[in-house]
Design a protein around this motif. Structure first.
Motif, PDB file in Angstrom:
ATOM      1  N   ASP A   1       0.701  -1.087   0.139  1.00  0.00           N
ATOM      2  CA  ASP A   1       0.089  -0.061   0.059  1.00  0.00           C
ATOM      3  C   ASP A   1       0.812   1.295  -0.003  1.00  0.00           C
ATOM      4  O   ASP A   1       1.019   2.092   0.989  1.00  0.00           O
ATOM      5  CB  ASP A   1      -1.021   0.043   1.152  1.00  0.00           C
ATOM      6  CG  ASP A   1      -1.702  -1.191   1.099  1.00  0.00           C
ATOM      7  OD1 ASP A   1      -2.298  -1.567   0.168  1.00  0.00           O
ATOM      8  OD2 ASP A   1      -2.313  -1.604   2.253  1.00  0.00           O
TER       9      ASP A   1
ATOM     10  N   ARG B   1      -2.945   6.342  -0.699  1.00  0.00           N
ATOM     11  CA  ARG B   1      -2.498   5.371  -1.548  1.00  0.00           C
ATOM     12  C   ARG B   1      -2.095   5.716  -2.907  1.00  0.00           C
ATOM     13  O   ARG B   1      -2.660   6.562  -3.588  1.00  0.00           O
ATOM     14  CB  ARG B   1      -3.138   4.050  -1.779  1.00  0.00           C
ATOM     15  CG  ARG B   1      -2.503   2.922  -2.319  1.00  0.00           C
ATOM     16  CD  ARG B   1      -3.398   1.760  -2.384  1.00  0.00           C
ATOM     17  NE  ARG B   1      -2.638   0.411  -2.838  1.00  0.00           N
ATOM     18  CZ  ARG B   1      -2.705   0.017  -4.134  1.00  0.00           C
ATOM     19  NH1 ARG B   1      -3.206   0.817  -5.114  1.00  0.00           N
ATOM     20  NH2 ARG B   1      -2.065  -0.953  -4.536  1.00  0.00           N
ATOM     21  N   ASN B   2      -0.559   5.649  -3.158  1.00  0.00           N
ATOM     22  CA  ASN B   2      -0.344   5.852  -4.581  1.00  0.00           C
ATOM     23  C   ASN B   2      -0.533   4.896  -5.448  1.00  0.00           C
ATOM     24  O   ASN B   2       0.032   3.819  -5.635  1.00  0.00           O
ATOM     25  CB  ASN B   2       1.203   6.152  -4.717  1.00  0.00           C
ATOM     26  CG  ASN B   2       1.772   6.871  -5.909  1.00  0.00           C
ATOM     27  OD1 ASN B   2       1.503   6.542  -6.922  1.00  0.00           O
ATOM     28  ND2 ASN B   2       3.034   7.710  -5.753  1.00  0.00           N
ATOM     29  N   THR B   3      -1.670   5.119  -6.239  1.00  0.00           N
ATOM     30  CA  THR B   3      -2.316   4.005  -7.098  1.00  0.00           C
ATOM     31  C   THR B   3      -1.309   3.711  -8.240  1.00  0.00           C
ATOM     32  O   THR B   3      -1.010   2.489  -8.373  1.00  0.00           O
ATOM     33  CB  THR B   3      -3.580   4.761  -7.668  1.00  0.00           C
ATOM     34  OG1 THR B   3      -4.337   5.078  -6.710  1.00  0.00           O
ATOM     35  CG2 THR B   3      -4.333   3.396  -8.498  1.00  0.00           C
ATOM     36  N   VAL B   4      -0.646   4.632  -8.804  1.00  0.00           N
ATOM     37  CA  VAL B   4       0.113   4.183 -10.125  1.00  0.00           C
ATOM     38  C   VAL B   4       1.307   3.446  -9.491  1.00  0.00           C
ATOM     39  O   VAL B   4       1.836   2.596 -10.047  1.00  0.00           O
ATOM     40  CB  VAL B   4       0.648   5.677 -10.871  1.00  0.00           C
ATOM     41  CG1 VAL B   4       1.779   5.337 -11.845  1.00  0.00           C
ATOM     42  CG2 VAL B   4      -0.537   6.213 -10.998  1.00  0.00           C
TER      43      VAL B   4
ATOM     44  N   GLY C   1       1.586   1.637  -6.794  1.00  0.00           N
ATOM     45  CA  GLY C   1       1.063   0.377  -6.299  1.00  0.00           C
ATOM     46  C   GLY C   1       0.938  -0.567  -7.560  1.00  0.00           C
ATOM     47  O   GLY C   1       1.373  -1.765  -7.631  1.00  0.00           O
ATOM     48  N   GLU C   2       0.554   0.028  -8.697  1.00  0.00           N
ATOM     49  CA  GLU C   2       0.187  -1.067  -9.729  1.00  0.00           C
ATOM     50  C   GLU C   2       1.649  -1.268 -10.090  1.00  0.00           C
ATOM     51  O   GLU C   2       1.674  -2.626 -10.520  1.00  0.00           O
ATOM     52  CB  GLU C   2      -0.682  -0.253 -10.840  1.00  0.00           C
ATOM     53  CG  GLU C   2      -2.128  -0.186 -10.357  1.00  0.00           C
ATOM     54  CD  GLU C   2      -2.631   0.890 -11.547  1.00  0.00           C
ATOM     55  OE1 GLU C   2      -2.188   0.961 -12.658  1.00  0.00           O
ATOM     56  OE2 GLU C   2      -4.012   0.826 -11.447  1.00  0.00           O
ATOM     57  N   VAL C   3       2.309  -0.367 -10.199  1.00  0.00           N
ATOM     58  CA  VAL C   3       4.041  -0.934 -10.757  1.00  0.00           C
ATOM     59  C   VAL C   3       4.497  -1.854  -9.863  1.00  0.00           C
ATOM     60  O   VAL C   3       5.223  -2.863 -10.445  1.00  0.00           O
ATOM     61  CB  VAL C   3       4.845   0.478 -10.852  1.00  0.00           C
ATOM     62  CG1 VAL C   3       6.443   0.041 -11.183  1.00  0.00           C
ATOM     63  CG2 VAL C   3       4.307   1.574 -11.875  1.00  0.00           C
TER      64      VAL C   3
ATOM     65  N   GLU D   1       3.020  -4.062  -8.083  1.00  0.00           N
ATOM     66  CA  GLU D   1       2.246  -5.341  -8.386  1.00  0.00           C
ATOM     67  C   GLU D   1       2.852  -6.093  -9.450  1.00  0.00           C
ATOM     68  O   GLU D   1       3.151  -7.267  -9.417  1.00  0.00           O
ATOM     69  CB  GLU D   1       0.889  -4.972  -8.391  1.00  0.00           C
ATOM     70  CG  GLU D   1       0.136  -4.712  -7.056  1.00  0.00           C
ATOM     71  CD  GLU D   1      -1.249  -4.557  -7.245  1.00  0.00           C
ATOM     72  OE1 GLU D   1      -1.814  -4.601  -8.406  1.00  0.00           O
ATOM     73  OE2 GLU D   1      -1.777  -4.186  -5.984  1.00  0.00           O
ATOM     74  N   LYS D   2       2.988  -5.019 -10.661  1.00  0.00           N
ATOM     75  CA  LYS D   2       3.531  -5.706 -11.738  1.00  0.00           C
ATOM     76  C   LYS D   2       5.145  -6.339 -11.801  1.00  0.00           C
ATOM     77  O   LYS D   2       5.512  -7.359 -11.991  1.00  0.00           O
ATOM     78  CB  LYS D   2       3.535  -4.609 -12.859  1.00  0.00           C
ATOM     79  CG  LYS D   2       2.167  -4.438 -13.517  1.00  0.00           C
ATOM     80  CD  LYS D   2       2.035  -3.478 -14.499  1.00  0.00           C
ATOM     81  CE  LYS D   2       0.635  -3.194 -15.205  1.00  0.00           C
ATOM     82  NZ  LYS D   2       0.737  -2.188 -16.323  1.00  0.00           N
TER      83      LYS D   2
ATOM     84  N   ARG E   1       4.935  -9.430  -9.824  1.00  0.00           N
ATOM     85  CA  ARG E   1       4.720 -10.590 -10.717  1.00  0.00           C
ATOM     86  C   ARG E   1       5.624 -11.013 -11.632  1.00  0.00           C
ATOM     87  O   ARG E   1       6.108 -12.283 -11.847  1.00  0.00           O
ATOM     88  CB  ARG E   1       3.336 -10.494 -11.271  1.00  0.00           C
ATOM     89  CG  ARG E   1       1.940 -10.374 -10.608  1.00  0.00           C
ATOM     90  CD  ARG E   1       0.805 -10.298 -11.232  1.00  0.00           C
ATOM     91  NE  ARG E   1       0.714  -9.228 -12.350  1.00  0.00           N
ATOM     92  CZ  ARG E   1       0.051  -7.930 -11.813  1.00  0.00           C
ATOM     93  NH1 ARG E   1      -0.406  -7.961 -10.519  1.00  0.00           N
ATOM     94  NH2 ARG E   1      -0.086  -6.919 -12.854  1.00  0.00           N
TER      95      ARG E   1
END
Length: 567
Positions: free
Chosen positions: A24, A69-72, A74-76, A78-79, A82
């Protein structure tokens, strides 16, 4: 257009507070990002006292920034998580490697350990550690497992000293308190000392094992040589026994043939007498037939008075008695002889087997006792000193006529030998010495053996031993006792005494007496010659390594005599 490739690493997405990948993620006004829970917990600590600063750049914010939360980011993250699992797996610690103390889920391989923090770090967390404690003295060392064990349990300091008094690692504070006044040195010095001792002990152990290996290999060869000599001697004895039995068999056959010839001769004499009587009876019968045809009664009566028919009886020889004597009596006697021989052989074989087993048990017991004595060499047998000691190893050696040079003449039951000027009519044999007046003994020696000889004569003698494969044919040094690598000899004369081996001679100061004792320690690799009188006087002792059984051998000079002593 080709897609741009951006190189990113795991530490770019790590929170500098928990040192883990961002969870988060939130970004504060100075631009640094942290886990939401980590930065809130950091700002709520008592020591902050209402000041809200960045844990990395120390920029102060007032009032407290609002966090979202820094959404961008956070997505980076998660990528990255993975896609980065496979690459990260390459850096995971193997079971035998030191693991990073900070990694939680997947433990990476540690590259350094910190003595101050008592933790080990992978490459990512090591950079975070260096950024956090930049300018502070944190001792980094190569990775060490169980790092807490390297710290003093009482003072939480590095164990850099070694107390020789108590034989344990201590820290500098321990030397001032619990180990005050003890003999303490640095662990580096103590390690060097202990390592040197261990290396020396290792070298000694290796050398000792190599010596034992060498000794055992020699023991194996010794056992083989001893067995070879024993088998050869047993074959010689059994061959002699077989020849003796064959000789007795021939003599028994001859006795029966003599009895047969006597009985047949007696029967043939009776047969000839009977045949003469039959011829006379036939002549008288013819006369009777002739006068029986006449009618002159007076003539018949006058002639018949001269006709006589024998009435003597012929006493027949007792064939049944002869057959009984030759078959039943002889057969019974031979059967008794066979049973007696079988019983004797079995008894002697058991006696020999018991001796061998007893010797084996004694040897095993001696070996077992040896192993109980640490770092002490215990000799299995002492060197004999007196003549009585030597006689314990006495061997009654016998000469092998098949090896004797034709100019050697034997006497005293083939125990004495003299060199003559005329050759003896010996049959050809491949083992016979053709040029040198030499003879060997029948049995090879491969143990502790002792024998004595007497000699006399101006020609001198040579007394020694040799291998069985020493040359026999020709006048070269390879066939002369003591003049090659396969033989050793003591040359005796009234004027000088010398030892010979492999074309090298050694003059012996002491003169040789008429009786010489020879002592062989095959396993010990020694051959000794003694003057035998009231005391044993050593003439010469040679140290070598025998590679096969040796045979006692002798050279006898012209008109000299040598005799094997029988005790």
């Amino acid at each position: 257009m080709a897609a741009a490739t951006i190189s990113i690493e795991q530490d770019q997405f790590c929170c500098s507070v928990c040192l883990e990948v961002l969870r988060d993620p939130v970004t504060i006004p100075c631009g640094h990002s942290y886990c939401l829970d980590c930065i809130e917990d950091y700002w709520t600590r008592v020591k902050q006292k209402g000041q809200y600063s960045c844990p990395q750049c120390r920029q102060v914010f007032n009032p407290r920034p609002l966090l979202s939360r820094n959404t961008v980011l956070g997505e980076v993250v998660e990528k990255f998580q993975r896609s980065g699992f496979q690459d990260a797996a390459q850096h995971l610690a193997k079971p035998e490697e030191v693991k990073c103390s900070v990694c939680t889920l997947r433990k990476s391989k540690a590259v350094k350990s910190c003595l101050v923090c008592s933790e080990s770090y992978c490459a990512v967390h090591l950079r975070v550690h260096e950024e956090r404690f930049h300018g502070k003295v944190h001792k980094l060392i190569p990775t060490v497992d169980q790092l807490r064990e390297k710290l003093c349990p009482h003072h939480d300091k590095s164990l850099r000293l070694y107390c020789r008094t108590d034989q344990q690692c201590v820290c500098s504070q321990c030397v001032k308190e619990r180990h005050k006044g003890h003999d303490a040195v640095s662990v580096v010095d103590e390690r060097a000392t202990q390592q040197k001792k261990l290396q020396e002990a290792s070298l000694k152990s290796v050398q000792k094992l190599k010596d034992k290996e060498k000794e055992l290999r020699y023991v194996v060869r010794y056992i083989k040589h001893s067995t070879e000599a024993a088998v050869e001697e047993s074959e010689r004895v059994f061959s002699k026994l077989i020849r003796s039995i064959e000789k007795q068999s021939s003599e028994v056959k001859e006795v029966m043939r003599v009895q047969e010839r006597a009985a047949v001769s007696q029967a043939e004499e009776l047969l000839e007498m009977i045949q003469r009587d039959i011829t006379e009876l036939r002549r008288t019968g013819a006369e009777l037939d002739k006068i029986s045809g006449t009618e002159d009664h007076t003539h018949f009566l006058q002639k018949c008075k001269s006709l006589h028919f024998t009435t003597k009886t012929v006493e027949m020889p007792s064939a049944d008695a002869l057959q009984y004597m030759m078959y039943k009596t002889m057969r019974g006697a031979l059967a008794d002889l066979k049973d007696s021989l079988d019983e004797t052989l079995e008894r002697e074989f058991n006696r020999i087997s018991d001796k061998v087993i007893s010797l084996k048990e004694t040897s095993n017991q001696s070996t077992s006792e040896k192993t109980k004595v640490k770092d002490t060499e215990v000799p299995c047998n002492l060197e004999p000193k007196t003549r009585a000691d030597f006689l314990q190893y006495y061997n009654d050696i016998t000469l092998d006529l098949n090896t004797a040079n034709p100019y050697l003449s034997f006497s005293d039951g083939q125990r004495g030998v003299t060199t003559r000027s005329e050759p003896q009519p010996y049959p050809d044999h491949p083992h016979r010495f053709t040029s040198w007046a030499q003879v060997l003994c029948r049995a090879g020696m491969a143990g502790r053996c002792y024998w004595e000889v007497e000699w006399a004569g101006n020609g001198g003698v040579s007394i020694g031993v040799c291998y069985k494969n020493m040359g026999r044919s020709g006048a070269g040094s390879d066939c002369k006792l003591g003049h090659n690598s396969k033989s050793w000899s003591l040359d005796c004369s009234y004027s000088v005494c010398s030892f010979q081996h492999n074309k090298e001679g050694l003059i012996i100061a002491a003169p040789c007496c008429s009786r010489i004792g020879v002592y062989l320690d095959f396993r010990g690799g020694t051959l000794s010659f003694y003057n035998v009188s009231d005391t044993m006087v050593l003439l010469h002792k040679v140290k070598t390594t025998f590679t096969q059984p040796v045979y006692p051998g002798f050279w006898v000079g012209l008109s000299s005599t040598l005799r094997l002593c029988s005790l």
